[in-house]
Design an enzyme around this catalytic site. Sequence first.
Site, PDB file in Angstrom:
ATOM      1  N   GLY A 193      -6.278  -3.990   6.027  1.00 18.19           N
ATOM      2  CA  GLY A 193      -6.132  -4.430   7.424  1.00 18.19           C
ATOM      3  C   GLY A 193      -4.765  -4.040   7.989  1.00 18.19           C
ATOM      4  N   GLU A 210     -11.203  -8.425  10.885  1.00 21.21           N
ATOM      5  CA  GLU A 210     -12.007  -9.491  10.269  1.00 21.21           C
ATOM      6  C   GLU A 210     -11.704  -9.454   8.777  1.00 21.21           C
ATOM      7  OE1 GLU A 210     -13.884 -11.751  11.636  1.00 21.21           O
ATOM      8  OE2 GLU A 210     -13.792 -11.041  13.700  1.00 21.21           O
ATOM      9  N   CYS A 244     -16.939 -13.663   2.714  1.00 20.01           N
ATOM     10  CA  CYS A 244     -15.559 -13.829   3.208  1.00 20.01           C
ATOM     11  C   CYS A 244     -15.239 -15.280   3.498  1.00 20.01           C
ATOM     12  CB  CYS A 244     -15.353 -12.987   4.455  1.00 20.01           C
ATOM     13  SG  CYS A 244     -16.531 -13.325   5.765  1.00 20.01           S
TER      14      CYS A 244
HETATM   15  P1  NAD Z   1     -14.358  -2.168   1.236  1.00 26.13           P
HETATM   16  O1  NAD Z   1     -13.799  -1.725  -0.057  1.00 26.13           O
HETATM   17  O2  NAD Z   1     -15.774  -1.846   1.571  1.00 26.13           O
HETATM   18  O3  NAD Z   1     -13.379  -1.616   2.367  1.00 26.13           O
HETATM   19  C1  NAD Z   1     -13.633  -1.848   3.730  1.00 26.13           C
HETATM   20  C2  NAD Z   1     -13.452  -0.555   4.491  1.00 26.13           C
HETATM   21  O4  NAD Z   1     -12.100  -0.136   4.403  1.00 26.13           O
HETATM   22  C3  NAD Z   1     -14.304   0.584   3.934  1.00 26.13           C
HETATM   23  O5  NAD Z   1     -15.022   1.170   5.003  1.00 26.13           O
HETATM   24  C4  NAD Z   1     -13.310   1.525   3.303  1.00 26.13           C
HETATM   25  O6  NAD Z   1     -13.666   2.863   3.435  1.00 26.13           O
HETATM   26  C5  NAD Z   1     -12.024   1.235   4.051  1.00 26.13           C
HETATM   27  N1  NAD Z   1     -10.835   1.447   3.237  1.00 26.13           N
HETATM   28  C6  NAD Z   1     -10.625   1.003   1.979  1.00 26.13           C
HETATM   29  N2  NAD Z   1      -9.398   1.368   1.560  1.00 26.13           N
HETATM   30  C7  NAD Z   1      -8.831   2.039   2.575  1.00 26.13           C
HETATM   31  C8  NAD Z   1      -7.572   2.684   2.773  1.00 26.13           C
HETATM   32  N3  NAD Z   1      -6.638   2.713   1.821  1.00 26.13           N
HETATM   33  N4  NAD Z   1      -7.317   3.296   3.955  1.00 26.13           N
HETATM   34  C9  NAD Z   1      -8.261   3.276   4.942  1.00 26.13           C
HETATM   35  N5  NAD Z   1      -9.467   2.708   4.799  1.00 26.13           N
HETATM   36  C10 NAD Z   1      -9.752   2.095   3.653  1.00 26.13           C
HETATM   37  O7  NAD Z   1     -14.266  -3.732   1.423  1.00 26.13           O
HETATM   38  P2  NAD Z   1     -13.267  -4.809   0.847  1.00 26.13           P
HETATM   39  O8  NAD Z   1     -11.972  -4.702   1.548  1.00 26.13           O
HETATM   40  O9  NAD Z   1     -13.298  -4.879  -0.627  1.00 26.13           O
HETATM   41  O10 NAD Z   1     -14.057  -6.097   1.399  1.00 26.13           O
HETATM   42  C11 NAD Z   1     -13.893  -7.327   0.893  1.00 26.13           C
HETATM   43  C12 NAD Z   1     -12.896  -8.105   1.766  1.00 26.13           C
HETATM   44  O11 NAD Z   1     -13.400  -8.168   3.097  1.00 26.13           O
HETATM   45  C13 NAD Z   1     -12.715  -9.532   1.323  1.00 26.13           C
HETATM   46  O12 NAD Z   1     -11.366  -9.873   1.472  1.00 26.13           O
HETATM   47  C14 NAD Z   1     -13.569 -10.317   2.307  1.00 26.13           C
HETATM   48  O13 NAD Z   1     -13.129 -11.634   2.491  1.00 26.13           O
HETATM   49  C15 NAD Z   1     -13.398  -9.502   3.569  1.00 26.13           C
HETATM   50  N6  NAD Z   1     -14.528  -9.656   4.458  1.00 26.13           N
HETATM   51  C16 NAD Z   1     -14.303 -10.257   5.650  1.00 26.13           C
HETATM   52  C17 NAD Z   1     -15.357 -10.481   6.515  1.00 26.13           C
HETATM   53  C18 NAD Z   1     -15.153 -11.142   7.832  1.00 26.13           C
HETATM   54  O14 NAD Z   1     -16.090 -11.161   8.626  1.00 26.13           O
HETATM   55  N7  NAD Z   1     -13.986 -11.685   8.128  1.00 26.13           N
HETATM   56  C19 NAD Z   1     -16.653 -10.062   6.157  1.00 26.13           C
HETATM   57  C20 NAD Z   1     -16.839  -9.422   4.948  1.00 26.13           C
HETATM   58  C21 NAD Z   1     -15.755  -9.225   4.107  1.00 26.13           C
END
Ligand code: NAD
Length: 428
Positions: A193, A210, A244
């Site tokens: 993020g 999010e 999440c």
């Molecule tokens: P993920 O690994 O699928 O990554 C999310 C996106 O980020 C992907 O599309 C990926 O390509 C991109 N990404 C990953 N590393 C990156 C980088 N270094 N540079 C640019 N883009 C990059 O998902 P995740 O992060 O493992 O998801 C899990 C997290 O998401 C948990 O913390 C969960 O709480 C949170 N989450 C939040 C919500 C919400 O609605 N607030 C919903 C679902 C998940």
Amino acid sequence: MSRERQAVERARKAFLTGRSKPLDYRIGQLKSLQRFVVERQKDISDALKKDLNKSKLGTPLYETLGLEGEILLAVNKLAEWAAPRPVEKNLLTLSDQVFIQPEPLGVVLIIGAWNYPWAVTIQPLIGAIAAGNAAVVKPSEVSAHTSKVMEELLPLYLDKEMYPVVTGGVPETQELLKQRFDHIFYTGNSTVGKLVMEAASRHLTPVTLELGGKSPCYIDKDCDITIACRRITWGKYTNCGQTCIAPDYILSPTVLRDVKPDAKVMQEEIFGPLLPIITVSGVDDAIRFINEREKPLALYVFSQDNKTSSGGVLANDCLVHFSVSALPFGGVGNSGMGSYHGKFGFDQLSHLRGCLIKKLGMEGVNQMRYPPHTAKKLDWARFFILKQVDVARVGRMAMLALLAVIAAVVLQVRIKKNNRALHANCVQ
Ligand code: NAD
């Protein structure tokens, strides 16, 4: 030129044709999206089975029914959401039209996460379409089968120039993030993020983040412990704890197992089927414990008290606030920024343009703003700016009449002054 850049340029070109602006087009696209969800249910659940071993019935329950509900809501409410929103006027703008007009932002980048890959990727798309934007959709590479279904099948239903799907992993996402967007909607972890926000800042692009975090769950001693345990267990173990807003840890006067506050499990989001339980001495201790940490995405309280900060709060249940379209869903602080669902999604991806349309008449009222500035004009300005009048109560016509009288008086004073000056000139 990279594939990612081409997709963004195509989407921008499509947006600039203006075809996404009419409500008929938006409704048509939303209905096609609805058709996609219904007709391709098997492709969707097969992909989810391969990606995350989700069950056939779990797919509609936790992924697509919510999307269908959001689409239906947007289709039914779009005319209302997109209409000019009149606002309260002050004395100076009484005879003007003053309103907020939601406008499309332009091209939105949607980056989805893997744990609910349909819900978190398509739901922002609904908001983007409803608000009249173009959108580049980037599903998570972790849920690769889902990503493929989106890439192959969505273009059969949606305007593929306006809503391209770009697949790939970190390099592809980073290439996308180099491009200029009008909004970036990211779902995922807080570390990425921050990278997204950094990339967006290069173009001053607004972001919705999010994110996740450690959502606390406080159980007071006065609650029905059987019901609380059933609801918390459901909230925690749904999707294997990979939700999440899953309750991340429990603060319970009932000692089940002691976990030290500085234990590793209490430092980062767990995102799995582990549920630490921490003993606190009472509600004040629980509040202090929660407030000492990063702001979570959700807060669960099985009691009456609420004196803490979190993205959302839910009393006596878990997760279900996600399903209420009338509530904004989003984080605060470390759990994110911005919100969506229902009208909040529409507003989040719209530019809420402040509009004031004045007529060329009533110029007398404006005399106070033109130089030379005098003490008398300042008095008038003070009256117009500081006088709080309940326009609705006094009545618009009465207020307009008052304005007209004031304008006439101001104008007369001005005419007399001009005449005196003219007379003096003639005498000289
Ligand atoms: P993920 O690994 O699928 O990554 C999310 C996106 O980020 C992907 O599309 C990926 O390509 C991109 N990404 C990953 N590393 C990156 C980088 N270094 N540079 C640019 N883009 C990059 O998902 P995740 O992060 O493992 O998801 C899990 C997290 O998401 C948990 O913390 C969960 O709480 C949170 N989450 C939040 C919500 C919400 O609605 N607030 C919903 C679902 C998940």
